[in-house]
Design an enzyme around this catalytic site. Sequence first.
Site, PDB file in Angstrom:
ATOM      1  N   PRO A  62       0.792  -1.228   0.000  1.00  0.00           N
ATOM      2  CA  PRO A  62       0.000   0.000   0.000  1.00  0.00           C
ATOM      3  C   PRO A  62       0.826   1.280   0.000  1.00  0.00           C
ATOM      4  CG  PRO A  62      -0.143  -1.115   2.124  1.00  0.00           C
ATOM      5  CD  PRO A  62       0.515  -2.064   1.178  1.00  0.00           C
ATOM      6  N   ASN A  63       0.321   2.224  -0.768  1.00  0.00           N
ATOM      7  CA  ASN A  63       0.854   3.591  -0.860  1.00  0.00           C
ATOM      8  C   ASN A  63       2.163   3.696  -1.646  1.00  0.00           C
ATOM      9  OD1 ASN A  63      -1.274   4.822   0.718  1.00  0.00           O
ATOM     10  ND2 ASN A  63      -0.385   3.729   2.451  1.00  0.00           N
ATOM     11  N   ARG A  90       4.967  11.045  -2.395  1.00  0.00           N
ATOM     12  CA  ARG A  90       4.722  10.711  -0.992  1.00  0.00           C
ATOM     13  C   ARG A  90       5.952  10.998  -0.132  1.00  0.00           C
ATOM     14  NH1 ARG A  90       4.603   4.533   1.269  1.00  0.00           N
ATOM     15  NH2 ARG A  90       3.932   5.081   3.356  1.00  0.00           N
ATOM     16  N   TYR A 142      11.079   9.074   1.535  1.00  0.00           N
ATOM     17  CA  TYR A 142      11.118   7.993   0.546  1.00  0.00           C
ATOM     18  C   TYR A 142      11.854   8.359  -0.743  1.00  0.00           C
ATOM     19  CZ  TYR A 142       7.668   5.989   3.689  1.00  0.00           C
ATOM     20  OH  TYR A 142       7.047   5.480   4.802  1.00  0.00           O
ATOM     21  N   ASN A 181       8.263  -5.390  -0.568  1.00  0.00           N
ATOM     22  CA  ASN A 181       8.061  -4.209   0.271  1.00  0.00           C
ATOM     23  C   ASN A 181       6.562  -4.154   0.554  1.00  0.00           C
ATOM     24  OD1 ASN A 181       7.816  -1.810   1.588  1.00  0.00           O
ATOM     25  ND2 ASN A 181       8.975  -0.593   0.092  1.00  0.00           N
ATOM     26  N   ALA A 185       2.986  -0.607   4.912  1.00  0.00           N
ATOM     27  CA  ALA A 185       2.511  -0.649   6.304  1.00  0.00           C
ATOM     28  C   ALA A 185       2.067  -2.047   6.730  1.00  0.00           C
ATOM     29  CB  ALA A 185       1.370   0.345   6.476  1.00  0.00           C
ATOM     30  N   HIS A 218       4.052  -4.285   9.225  1.00  0.00           N
ATOM     31  CA  HIS A 218       3.991  -4.186  10.686  1.00  0.00           C
ATOM     32  C   HIS A 218       2.720  -4.797  11.262  1.00  0.00           C
ATOM     33  CE1 HIS A 218       7.185  -1.473   9.635  1.00  0.00           C
ATOM     34  NE2 HIS A 218       6.351  -0.657   9.000  1.00  0.00           N
ATOM     35  N   ASP A 272       2.130 -15.395   7.296  1.00  0.00           N
ATOM     36  CA  ASP A 272       1.800 -16.810   7.086  1.00  0.00           C
ATOM     37  C   ASP A 272       2.031 -17.224   5.634  1.00  0.00           C
ATOM     38  OD1 ASP A 272       1.099 -17.107   9.736  1.00  0.00           O
ATOM     39  OD2 ASP A 272      -1.075 -17.123   9.380  1.00  0.00           O
ATOM     40  N   GLU A 276      12.823  -9.090   2.345  1.00  0.00           N
ATOM     41  CA  GLU A 276      12.087  -7.890   2.765  1.00  0.00           C
ATOM     42  C   GLU A 276      12.852  -6.650   2.315  1.00  0.00           C
ATOM     43  OE1 GLU A 276      12.277  -7.238   7.016  1.00  0.00           O
ATOM     44  OE2 GLU A 276      10.434  -6.051   6.992  1.00  0.00           O
ATOM     45  N   HIS A 309      12.784  -2.232   2.269  1.00  0.00           N
ATOM     46  CA  HIS A 309      12.207  -0.926   2.629  1.00  0.00           C
ATOM     47  C   HIS A 309      13.102   0.187   2.118  1.00  0.00           C
ATOM     48  CE1 HIS A 309       9.267  -2.801   5.181  1.00  0.00           C
ATOM     49  NE2 HIS A 309      10.229  -3.503   5.744  1.00  0.00           N
ATOM     50  N   SER A 355      12.996   3.306   3.472  1.00  0.00           N
ATOM     51  CA  SER A 355      13.454   3.948   4.706  1.00  0.00           C
ATOM     52  C   SER A 355      13.982   2.877   5.661  1.00  0.00           C
ATOM     53  CB  SER A 355      12.288   4.689   5.362  1.00  0.00           C
ATOM     54  OG  SER A 355      11.297   3.767   5.808  1.00  0.00           O
ATOM     55  N   ARG A 364      12.570   5.064  12.867  1.00  0.00           N
ATOM     56  CA  ARG A 364      11.317   5.821  12.779  1.00  0.00           C
ATOM     57  C   ARG A 364      10.410   5.504  13.975  1.00  0.00           C
ATOM     58  NH1 ARG A 364       8.998   5.197   6.962  1.00  0.00           N
ATOM     59  NH2 ARG A 364       7.757   6.945   7.725  1.00  0.00           N
ATOM     60  N   ARG A 421       6.751   1.045  13.797  1.00  0.00           N
ATOM     61  CA  ARG A 421       7.413   0.453  12.616  1.00  0.00           C
ATOM     62  C   ARG A 421       8.553  -0.489  13.008  1.00  0.00           C
ATOM     63  NH1 ARG A 421       5.299   3.714   8.415  1.00  0.00           N
ATOM     64  NH2 ARG A 421       4.858   5.811   9.183  1.00  0.00           N
TER      65      ARG A 421
HETATM   66  C1  DQA Z   1       8.158   1.338   3.950  1.00  0.00           C
HETATM   67  C2  DQA Z   1       8.226   1.515   5.467  1.00  0.00           C
HETATM   68  C3  DQA Z   1       6.868   1.268   6.087  1.00  0.00           C
HETATM   69  O1  DQA Z   1       6.933   1.484   7.500  1.00  0.00           O
HETATM   70  C4  DQA Z   1       5.823   2.211   5.520  1.00  0.00           C
HETATM   71  O2  DQA Z   1       4.550   1.931   6.057  1.00  0.00           O
HETATM   72  C5  DQA Z   1       5.806   2.201   4.043  1.00  0.00           C
HETATM   73  C6  DQA Z   1       7.084   2.207   3.336  1.00  0.00           C
HETATM   74  C7  DQA Z   1       9.501   1.690   3.266  1.00  0.00           C
HETATM   75  O3  DQA Z   1       9.711   1.266   2.143  1.00  0.00           O
HETATM   76  O4  DQA Z   1      10.323   2.413   3.845  1.00  0.00           O
HETATM   77  O5  DQA Z   1       4.758   2.251   3.410  1.00  0.00           O
HETATM   78  O6  DQA Z   1       7.875  -0.030   3.673  1.00  0.00           O
END
Ligand code: DQA
Length: 155
Positions: A22-23, A30, A35, A87, A90, A93, A100, A111, A113, A115, A120, A124
Amino acid sequence: MTEPALSDASGASTTVFVLNGPNLNMLGLREPEIYGSDTLDDIAGMLEDRAQELGLEVDVRQSNHEGHLVDWLHEAHASGVKAVLLNAGAYTHTSVAIHDAIKSITVPVIEVHLSNPYKREEFRHKSLVGMAAKGSVAGFGANSYVVALEAAARL
Ligand code: DQA
């Protein structure tokens, strides 16, 4: 129907799924101070270039829906991809379902990210993805994805 992953002359899979939650479709707009200014398309371009050098192909996807990420993890397994870069945004977390799903497949999941979540907010600091993943790359902006792809190439 699930498409089989591409493979090299030895039959080893050369496809890497890059799954974004998401996002992440909002990258570029953003919170650029956190980011960076690269869009997800920019990152996809960087990954395609690096993948070509490494003899791999990337399949980059994004969804704002948790279940899509679960379905794509199952598809990664069914089609026999080499690795998944994930990635989960959110959902990292919060999502027991994604945790699962990672545990239910044998494909290595890395994984990713942009950031460094540990620098943070406290919410997170817990990663349900990281608890199930093979390894994690965080804090290098768009380069986190490239470093993760290089790690996938060595698996
Ligand atoms: C993120 C870090 C997450 O905490 C956040 O909710 C994101 C972006 C990152 O790529 O730094 O949406 O996954």
